[in-house]
Design a protein around this motif. Structure first.
Motif, PDB file in Angstrom:
ATOM      1  N   MET A   4       0.872  -1.152  -0.026  1.00 62.51           N
ATOM      2  CA  MET A   4       0.098   0.140  -0.016  1.00 62.51           C
ATOM      3  C   MET A   4       0.870   1.224   0.054  1.00 62.51           C
ATOM      4  SD  MET A   4      -3.130   1.259  -0.020  1.00 62.51           S
ATOM      5  CE  MET A   4      -4.328  -0.132   0.731  1.00 62.51           C
ATOM      6  N   LYS A   5       0.466   2.314  -0.853  1.00 64.43           N
ATOM      7  CA  LYS A   5       1.252   3.484  -0.788  1.00 64.43           C
ATOM      8  C   LYS A   5      -0.037   4.528  -0.185  1.00 64.43           C
ATOM      9  CE  LYS A   5       3.673   2.045  -4.996  1.00 64.43           C
ATOM     10  NZ  LYS A   5       3.923   2.316  -6.504  1.00 64.43           N
ATOM     11  N   THR A   6       0.831   5.423   0.320  1.00 67.10           N
ATOM     12  CA  THR A   6      -0.153   6.436   1.129  1.00 67.10           C
ATOM     13  C   THR A   6       0.248   7.990   0.537  1.00 67.10           C
ATOM     14  OG1 THR A   6      -0.118   5.302   3.279  1.00 67.10           O
ATOM     15  CG2 THR A   6      -0.662   7.629   3.172  1.00 67.10           C
ATOM     16  N   ILE A   7      -0.889   8.543   0.301  1.00 63.94           N
ATOM     17  CA  ILE A   7      -0.786  10.055  -0.256  1.00 63.94           C
ATOM     18  C   ILE A   7      -1.388  10.784   0.864  1.00 63.94           C
ATOM     19  CG2 ILE A   7      -1.310  11.575  -2.290  1.00 63.94           C
ATOM     20  CD1 ILE A   7      -0.271   9.105  -3.291  1.00 63.94           C
ATOM     21  N   LEU A   8      -0.714  11.868   1.106  1.00 65.53           N
ATOM     22  CA  LEU A   8      -1.080  12.796   1.961  1.00 65.53           C
ATOM     23  C   LEU A   8      -1.255  14.253   1.154  1.00 65.53           C
ATOM     24  CD1 LEU A   8       1.514  12.450   4.895  1.00 65.53           C
ATOM     25  CD2 LEU A   8      -0.635  11.448   4.778  1.00 65.53           C
ATOM     26  N   ILE A   9      -2.511  14.539   1.280  1.00 65.36           N
ATOM     27  CA  ILE A   9      -2.706  15.903   0.405  1.00 65.36           C
ATOM     28  C   ILE A   9      -2.764  16.973   1.642  1.00 65.36           C
ATOM     29  CG2 ILE A   9      -4.372  17.263  -0.938  1.00 65.36           C
ATOM     30  CD1 ILE A   9      -5.717  14.260  -1.882  1.00 65.36           C
ATOM     31  N   THR A  52      -5.597   0.867 -10.164  1.00 69.72           N
ATOM     32  CA  THR A  52      -4.326   0.317 -10.886  1.00 69.72           C
ATOM     33  C   THR A  52      -3.369   0.323  -9.853  1.00 69.72           C
ATOM     34  OG1 THR A  52      -5.008   1.689 -12.751  1.00 69.72           O
ATOM     35  CG2 THR A  52      -3.086   0.813 -12.936  1.00 69.72           C
ATOM     36  N   HIS A  53      -3.264   1.360  -8.845  1.00 60.41           N
ATOM     37  CA  HIS A  53      -2.125   1.304  -7.848  1.00 60.41           C
ATOM     38  C   HIS A  53      -2.996   1.053  -6.367  1.00 60.41           C
ATOM     39  CE1 HIS A  53       0.714   2.952 -10.702  1.00 60.41           C
ATOM     40  NE2 HIS A  53      -0.595   3.907 -11.169  1.00 60.41           N
ATOM     41  N   ALA A  54      -2.546   0.348  -5.572  1.00 62.53           N
ATOM     42  CA  ALA A  54      -2.924   0.255  -4.290  1.00 62.53           C
ATOM     43  C   ALA A  54      -2.639   1.437  -3.364  1.00 62.53           C
ATOM     44  CB  ALA A  54      -2.364  -0.951  -3.546  1.00 62.53           C
ATOM     45  N   ILE A  55      -3.357   2.445  -3.309  1.00 63.43           N
ATOM     46  CA  ILE A  55      -3.171   3.772  -2.580  1.00 63.43           C
ATOM     47  C   ILE A  55      -4.204   3.899  -1.303  1.00 63.43           C
ATOM     48  CG2 ILE A  55      -1.797   4.761  -4.325  1.00 63.43           C
ATOM     49  CD1 ILE A  55      -4.291   6.519  -4.799  1.00 63.43           C
ATOM     50  N   GLN A  56      -3.861   4.783  -0.502  1.00 59.78           N
ATOM     51  CA  GLN A  56      -4.840   5.182   0.453  1.00 59.78           C
ATOM     52  C   GLN A  56      -4.556   6.812   0.602  1.00 59.78           C
ATOM     53  OE1 GLN A  56      -4.359   3.329   4.161  1.00 59.78           O
ATOM     54  NE2 GLN A  56      -2.125   4.144   4.472  1.00 59.78           N
ATOM     55  N   PHE A  57      -5.570   7.834   0.973  1.00 59.90           N
ATOM     56  CA  PHE A  57      -4.992   9.089   1.019  1.00 59.90           C
ATOM     57  C   PHE A  57      -5.763   9.674   2.224  1.00 59.90           C
ATOM     58  CE2 PHE A  57      -8.517  11.521  -0.578  1.00 59.90           C
ATOM     59  CZ  PHE A  57      -9.327  10.666  -1.191  1.00 59.90           C
ATOM     60  N   GLU A  58      -4.799  10.816   2.704  1.00 59.31           N
ATOM     61  CA  GLU A  58      -5.433  11.581   3.771  1.00 59.31           C
ATOM     62  C   GLU A  58      -5.361  13.146   3.504  1.00 59.31           C
ATOM     63  OE1 GLU A  58      -3.136  10.876   7.430  1.00 59.31           O
ATOM     64  OE2 GLU A  58      -2.726   8.968   6.875  1.00 59.31           O
ATOM     65  N   VAL A  59      -6.169  13.789   3.997  1.00 56.05           N
ATOM     66  CA  VAL A  59      -6.323  15.186   3.743  1.00 56.05           C
ATOM     67  C   VAL A  59      -6.123  15.987   4.815  1.00 56.05           C
ATOM     68  CG1 VAL A  59      -7.750  17.344   2.968  1.00 56.05           C
ATOM     69  CG2 VAL A  59      -8.016  14.921   2.002  1.00 56.05           C
ATOM     70  N   ILE A  60      -5.183  16.827   4.915  1.00 54.13           N
ATOM     71  CA  ILE A  60      -4.658  17.818   6.150  1.00 54.13           C
ATOM     72  C   ILE A  60      -5.284  19.291   5.694  1.00 54.13           C
ATOM     73  CG2 ILE A  60      -2.864  18.714   7.371  1.00 54.13           C
ATOM     74  CD1 ILE A  60      -2.546  15.184   6.085  1.00 54.13           C
ATOM     75  N   LYS A 107       3.338  17.763  11.119  1.00 55.13           N
ATOM     76  CA  LYS A 107       3.578  16.480  11.510  1.00 55.13           C
ATOM     77  C   LYS A 107       3.609  15.655  10.199  1.00 55.13           C
ATOM     78  CE  LYS A 107       1.821  16.436  16.105  1.00 55.13           C
ATOM     79  NZ  LYS A 107       0.689  16.155  17.028  1.00 55.13           N
ATOM     80  N   ALA A 108       2.562  15.833   9.165  1.00 51.65           N
ATOM     81  CA  ALA A 108       2.401  15.347   8.044  1.00 51.65           C
ATOM     82  C   ALA A 108       3.362  15.395   7.129  1.00 51.65           C
ATOM     83  CB  ALA A 108       1.102  15.929   7.126  1.00 51.65           C
ATOM     84  N   LEU A 109       4.044  16.565   6.935  1.00 47.27           N
ATOM     85  CA  LEU A 109       5.349  16.654   6.365  1.00 47.27           C
ATOM     86  C   LEU A 109       6.565  15.959   6.755  1.00 47.27           C
ATOM     87  CD1 LEU A 109       6.001  20.786   6.156  1.00 47.27           C
ATOM     88  CD2 LEU A 109       5.146  19.335   4.387  1.00 47.27           C
ATOM     89  N   ASN A 110       6.545  15.721   8.006  1.00 46.64           N
ATOM     90  CA  ASN A 110       7.581  14.537   8.522  1.00 46.64           C
ATOM     91  C   ASN A 110       7.558  12.998   8.453  1.00 46.64           C
ATOM     92  OD1 ASN A 110       9.920  16.366   9.841  1.00 46.64           O
ATOM     93  ND2 ASN A 110       8.141  17.701  10.433  1.00 46.64           N
ATOM     94  N   ARG A 111       6.332  12.930   7.579  1.00 45.81           N
ATOM     95  CA  ARG A 111       5.919  11.641   7.409  1.00 45.81           C
ATOM     96  C   ARG A 111       6.390  11.551   5.843  1.00 45.81           C
ATOM     97  NH1 ARG A 111      -0.116  11.089   8.328  1.00 45.81           N
ATOM     98  NH2 ARG A 111       0.313   8.695   7.374  1.00 45.81           N
ATOM     99  N   ASP A 143       6.737   0.119  -2.581  1.00 43.56           N
ATOM    100  CA  ASP A 143       5.406  -0.076  -1.849  1.00 43.56           C
ATOM    101  C   ASP A 143       5.750   0.457  -0.269  1.00 43.56           C
ATOM    102  OD1 ASP A 143       2.949  -1.177  -1.616  1.00 43.56           O
ATOM    103  OD2 ASP A 143       3.818  -2.891  -0.589  1.00 43.56           O
ATOM    104  N   GLY A 144       4.706   0.842   0.346  1.00 46.78           N
ATOM    105  CA  GLY A 144       4.831   1.425   1.821  1.00 46.78           C
ATOM    106  C   GLY A 144       5.386   2.595   2.069  1.00 46.78           C
ATOM    107  N   GLU A 145       5.783   3.309   0.843  1.00 41.99           N
ATOM    108  CA  GLU A 145       6.213   4.905   0.836  1.00 41.99           C
ATOM    109  C   GLU A 145       4.912   5.611   1.273  1.00 41.99           C
ATOM    110  OE1 GLU A 145      10.548   5.740  -0.725  1.00 41.99           O
ATOM    111  OE2 GLU A 145       8.818   5.605  -2.266  1.00 41.99           O
ATOM    112  N   THR A 146       5.328   6.778   1.561  1.00 45.18           N
ATOM    113  CA  THR A 146       4.135   7.841   1.619  1.00 45.18           C
ATOM    114  C   THR A 146       4.624   9.290   0.744  1.00 45.18           C
ATOM    115  OG1 THR A 146       3.870   7.277   3.879  1.00 45.18           O
ATOM    116  CG2 THR A 146       3.157   9.710   3.226  1.00 45.18           C
ATOM    117  N   ALA A 147       3.749   9.738   0.005  1.00 47.44           N
ATOM    118  CA  ALA A 147       4.032  10.757  -0.813  1.00 47.44           C
ATOM    119  C   ALA A 147       3.028  12.094  -0.496  1.00 47.44           C
ATOM    120  CB  ALA A 147       3.499  10.544  -2.253  1.00 47.44           C
ATOM    121  N   GLY A 148       3.842  13.289  -0.623  1.00 46.88           N
ATOM    122  CA  GLY A 148       3.073  14.682  -0.053  1.00 46.88           C
ATOM    123  C   GLY A 148       2.849  15.315  -1.167  1.00 46.88           C
ATOM    124  N   ILE A 149       1.594  15.662  -1.431  1.00 47.74           N
ATOM    125  CA  ILE A 149       1.124  16.762  -2.241  1.00 47.74           C
ATOM    126  C   ILE A 149       0.832  18.259  -1.631  1.00 47.74           C
ATOM    127  CG2 ILE A 149      -0.352  17.422  -4.139  1.00 47.74           C
ATOM    128  CD1 ILE A 149      -1.017  14.461  -4.619  1.00 47.74           C
TER     129      ILE A 149
END
Ligand code: SAM
Length: 253
Positions: free
Chosen positions: A1-6, A132-140, A23-27, A102-108
């Motif tokens: 799973m990949k994580t996207i932080l918006i 197509t991609h196994a992702i989950q996302f959070e909104v800050i 805190k999100a930037l530091n993830r 896989d397992g990484e976290t991206a930030g937008i």
């Protein structure tokens, strides 16, 4: 799973960043950057400054940058052109996501707050739904231009127990809606407030809010519309771009 932080970064001042955003930037392992237009250099500099100030030394992170897909600035069909732009942005984001481990976290990093006139949530949601991609996302959340405007003019946004409309210059040009006495207007490249200069209204206008170039003008619309128009055009000429927003309010109601 990949994580996207918006992550909402606030609309101009690096101090608008919330503790939750820090805190999100530091993830984040990888930041996705996709800027465009004449404001690109300024926006990029602000993002660099935010990362430099708030990411703990020693936290490894990288940047992946792609040019924002081109956009028709005077489209015959506005909605269709936005859909086309978003489809192109989704393709760029998909390539960036494909390159993550896989397992990484991206930030937008989103200007202001991601829930206000920004397509990032819709684009990432569409990618997630495609599967197509196994992702989950959070909104800050972040401080919007409208909040910055109200704070800098030291005004509440609404009158007591009254609603406020959030709208665009394009929509406002169709008329001031019935049943609404206050409208916060974004994305107005056409000085639409001038349509209402004959009516009894007040305006609270702000450009480049939260930045060293900030300009604030407020008053009876008929009295200050000309000054706002002049200052707006002179500033755009000087800087090559402008971001401005305003609250229009009926008076005497
Ligand atoms: C695409 S919208 C993004 C809004 C953003 N998500 C927010 O929460 O403020 C861009 C519009 O926001 C307004 N805006 C954003 N930042 C601003 C700033 N620092 N000063 C004045 N207006 C700003 C302008 O109306 C601009 O055209």
């Amino acid at each position: 799973m990949k994580t996207i932080l918006i992550i909402g970064i606030g609309a101009g001042d690096p101090d608008y960043l919330t503790v939750q955003a820090v805190k999100a930037l530091n993830r984040v392992d990888v930041f996705f950057l996709m800027d465009k237009g004449p404001a690109k250099t300024k926006l990029r500099a602000l993002r660099d400054e935010i990362c430099r100030r708030h990411i703990a030394p020693g936290h490894p992170h990288r940047f992946v940058e792609a040019p924002s897909p081109p956009r028709d600035t005077r489209p015959a069909d506005y909605r269709a052109s936005v859909d086309e732009l978003n489809a192109a942005k989704q393709m760029v984001f998909e390539q960036m996501i494909a390159a993550m481990e896989d397992g990484e976290t991206a930030g937008i990093l989103v200007w202001g707050d991601p829930m206000l006139y920004d397509s990032t949530i819709r684009n990432i949601e569409a990618i997630e739904a495609r599967g197509t991609h196994a992702i989950q996302f959070e909104v800050i959340p972040g401080v919007t231009a409208v909040q910055a405007l109200a704070a800098r003019h030291r005004i509440p946004l609404n009158r007591i127990a009254e609603p406020v409309l959030l709208t665009t210059g394009r929509k406002l040009a169709e008329g001031f809606p019935d049943g609404v006495d206050s409208a916060a207007v974004l994305l107005d490249g056409e000085d639409t407030y001038r349509h209402f200069a004959e009516e009894e209204m007040e305006i609270y206008w702000g450009a480049y809010l939260g930045t060293p170039d900030e300009i604030l003008i407020a008053g009876r619309l008929a009295d200050v519309a000309g000054e706002i128009h002049r200052r707006r055009h002179a500033a755009r000429e000087k800087n090559g771009w402008i971001m401005d927003t305003y609250l229009l309010r009926k008076t005497g109601v």
